[in-house]
Design an enzyme around this catalytic site. Sequence first.
Site, PDB file in Angstrom:
ATOM      1  N   ILE A 108      31.921  22.538  21.625  1.00  0.00           N
ATOM      2  CA  ILE A 108      30.460  22.558  21.603  1.00  0.00           C
ATOM      3  C   ILE A 108      29.969  21.267  22.244  1.00  0.00           C
ATOM      4  CG2 ILE A 108      30.282  21.538  19.281  1.00  0.00           C
ATOM      5  CD1 ILE A 108      27.797  23.338  18.853  1.00  0.00           C
ATOM      6  N   VAL A 139      34.305  18.284  20.607  1.00  0.00           N
ATOM      7  CA  VAL A 139      32.927  17.960  20.979  1.00  0.00           C
ATOM      8  C   VAL A 139      32.913  17.601  22.462  1.00  0.00           C
ATOM      9  CG1 VAL A 139      30.936  16.491  20.563  1.00  0.00           C
ATOM     10  CG2 VAL A 139      32.421  17.134  18.652  1.00  0.00           C
ATOM     11  N   LYS A 140      32.075  18.304  23.225  1.00  0.00           N
ATOM     12  CA  LYS A 140      32.017  18.080  24.668  1.00  0.00           C
ATOM     13  C   LYS A 140      31.042  16.951  24.991  1.00  0.00           C
ATOM     14  CE  LYS A 140      32.265  21.628  27.572  1.00  0.00           C
ATOM     15  NZ  LYS A 140      31.991  22.948  28.209  1.00  0.00           N
ATOM     16  N   ILE A 141      31.539  15.987  25.757  1.00  0.00           N
ATOM     17  CA  ILE A 141      30.735  14.850  26.218  1.00  0.00           C
ATOM     18  C   ILE A 141      30.886  14.760  27.730  1.00  0.00           C
ATOM     19  CG2 ILE A 141      30.436  12.348  26.114  1.00  0.00           C
ATOM     20  CD1 ILE A 141      31.589  12.402  23.299  1.00  0.00           C
TER      21      ILE A 141
END
Length: 368
Positions: A108, A139-141
């Site tokens: 996400i 967690v997408k960064i």
Amino acid sequence: MADNLKDLSDAGVSIWLDDLSRERLDSGNLAGLIRDDHVVGVTTNPTIFAGALADGEAYDPQVRELAARGASLEQAVRELTTTDVRNACDLFRDVHAATDGVDGRVSIEVSPALAKDTEATAAEAADLWKTVDRPNLLVKIPATVEGLPAITRTLAEGISVNVTLIFSVERYRAVMDAYLEGLEQAKANGHALADIHSVASFFVSRVDSEVDKRLEAIGSPEALALRGQAAVANARLAYAAFEETFAGERWEALAAAGARKQRPLWASTGVKNPDYSDTMYVDQLVVADTVNTMPEKTLRAVADHGKIAGDKVTGTAQEAGEVYAKLSSVGIDVDDVYLTLENEGVEKFEKSWDELLDSVKGQLANAK
């Protein structure tokens, strides 16, 4: 009958689906892909969620409940998206356990509006991790300049990360450095390194789209002959950088403490040019220790007529470098290509995020 997806998996490529929706979850579609098609993970992004929320009625009951308790727009979007991701994480629980946490992953993304804000990105990453509350979350960064220290900070807190929007090998090296630094800090903070996972999402098809457009504008026979070669060459150079980084002394010290490699993930693998094979960004990027996240259309094409013929990446760096030398010689400014793609990538996701907000806003209003 050939089982191309099994062959791909057996070659060391983890097959992830680049899509998620409430309908996929409720209908059993995603469960079927896990059971029958070797799918071992899912990636999402603002565009995927915008499409999911705007299409169909699967979200209506939750929207009505959110409207009834007066949830704000931001709260509603957060609850709708994290519910899908949490449920998908639960669906992949067995895969996660069977692969020692390597696969069974669901991603996400932090809000793209924060792509140029280190502090806010790190804060939202921590909040998403806490909200979803599943060990198989990523967690997408984005790999913007401002995103790099946020990646390190997030990993240092023991949070697993999918680094997205990587276009150049130079930036990819900076991403791997941010990963190693994050692991070093996580170790100092007392986190178990074996529990921290990461992938680096290297975008593929968009490179060809941008470079081909510029080659066609140049129009010489030498330029036109290079169409459709940049993206695969770029990914192959990235894999060579991966092999180099995860064989050095710095990495070996972390590996001895239980650290996992940050695997390259081939993203944007749906082929946009109808003149090219619709499976080229899968067939030509087969190599161990990678992920290929693909839309279902590409997944079905690979299953039907993909040409999975073993490792197509190891040892190809010199040939890939020659492609880029030729691109430069005909007038392609590759650094400008990467900058353009990163800026466009952030802008596209920001636009999708705005569309997502507008869609949920309208649904909340209609539910009252």
